[in-house]
Design a protein around this motif. Structure first.
Motif, short mmCIF file in Angstrom:
data_model
loop_
_atom_site.label_atom_id
_atom_site.label_comp_id
_atom_site.label_asym_id
_atom_site.label_seq_id
_atom_site.Cartn_x
_atom_site.Cartn_y
_atom_site.Cartn_z
N GLY A 1 -2.55 -9.95 -2.70
CA GLY A 1 -2.12 -11.12 -1.71
C GLY A 1 -0.60 -9.61 -1.10
O GLY A 1 -0.04 -10.30 -0.17
N ILE A 2 -0.73 -8.78 -1.20
CA ILE A 2 0.17 -8.15 -0.32
C ILE A 2 -0.59 -7.82 0.94
O ILE A 2 -1.60 -7.66 0.91
N GLY A 3 0.17 -7.72 2.41
CA GLY A 3 -0.42 -7.85 3.38
C GLY A 3 -0.51 -6.58 3.22
O GLY A 3 -0.16 -5.75 3.80
N GLU A 4 -1.16 -6.80 5.31
CA GLU A 4 -1.11 -5.33 5.15
C GLU A 4 -0.26 -5.04 6.31
O GLU A 4 0.31 -3.35 5.67
N GLN A 5 0.33 -6.00 6.64
CA GLN A 5 1.65 -5.27 6.94
C GLN A 5 2.87 -4.07 6.41
O GLN A 5 3.72 -3.60 6.64
#
Ligand code: ARG
Length: 287
Positions: free
Chosen positions: A249-253
């Motif tokens: 769930g860690i975002g791309e940014q």
């Protein structure tokens, strides 16, 4: 030559070896989830969702492998049948060199864990402090080192602020008090994960204004995560050398920012443990 170029590229992308977390994680303790359930509710995430025991064991094993892959030794301790939250062994105490300050749990549902941790620490030759259980303290869940002496000292829903006067007995530790203000982020490790000596992953809305300022001042490269990541327990990550091990769930940014700073991300499914309000950081005690 081509080879020289590859080598020099490698040198460039190779992060400094003085990463704070590198020396912090040599050995950890974990408790296999043989008796993990959600049968009471002591935090807002515990909504009585049934645990899939097989899945929980798979997820736990994947986390353990991800840690071992980074060259860290994982010790294990047996779980007691009547203590479902004992898997979150990071709450057992705070280890500093050969000493441990023992936890006293806020909720009666978890106080039964204390004697088993005391036994384990004694058997493993730790000098135990805090055996009088004077103040509420939930160990590595609320007290997190960002380098070899800076201790981020969370208090609020679980831990008493005043316990940190006693924790000074551990030795040469600089204590930075952190006020937690959101009941959903009831332990420091649900909204704060040190990455290196100037960086943490953190969720600003979970902190008081004074604490936000202190985090920005002391860890100026910190990466604020968004609401979706916070809900996915992304801050409940652990950094081992140049790898951030986090729940999915860690975002791309966030990944990009970490990547530019020389960190790669290993995501592990933690869904079963999130039903109890925990994930990677909670399942691991730094020794
Ligand atoms: N159900 C456990 C509790 O409420 C979860 C603990 C998670 N541990 C942590 N370090 N955040 O106590």
């Amino acid at each position: 030559s081509a080879i020289d170029q590859i080598n020099s590229n490698e040198t460039i992308s190779q992060p400094k070896m003085s990463r704070a977390s590198a020396h912090l994680l040599k050995r950890v303790l974990m408790v296999p989830p043989n008796h993990f359930t959600v049968e009471y509710s002591i935090n807002p995430w515990m909504t009585n969702e049934k645990v899939d025991k097989e899945k929980a064991m798979q997820q736990w094993t994947e986390l353990k492998k991800a840690i071992e892959n980074e060259g860290v030794e994982v010790l294990t301790m047996e779980q007691q049948p009547n203590l479902p939250d004992q898997v979150f062994v990071c709450n057992s105490g705070l280890v500093f060199k050969d000493k441990v300050y023992l936890s006293r749990f806020r909720h009666k549902e978890r106080t039964g864990e204390q004697e088993h941790y005391l036994k384990w620490f004694k058997a493993n030759r730790y000098q135990t402090i805090g055996e009088h259980y004077e103040k509420f303290f939930e160990g590595g869940g609320d007290a997190v080192f960002s380098d070899d002496k800076t201790l981020w000292a969370g208090f609020g829903p679980r831990t008493d602020k005043s316990v940190y006067d006693l924790i000074k007995k551990l030795g040469d530790v600089e204590i930075v008090i952190c006020e937690l203000t959101d009941p959903k982020f009831y332990h420091l490790d649900t909204c704060f994960a040190p990455v290196d000596e100037t960086t943490a992953l953190w969720y600003p809305p979970a902190f008081s204004e004074a604490t936000k300022m202190e985090i920005k001042r002391r860890l100026p490269n910190s990466i604020a995560i968004n609401d979706d990541e916070a809900k996915a327990f992304v801050c409940n990550a652990i950094t081992v050398r140049n790898t951030v091990i986090s729940p999915i769930g860690i975002g791309e940014q966030t990944k990009d920012t970490l990547g530019k700073r020389g960190f790669r991300v290993t995501e592990v499914p933690m869904g079963e443990f999130m039903k109890s309000g925990g994930a990677c950081q909670c399942l691991v005690l730094r020794l």
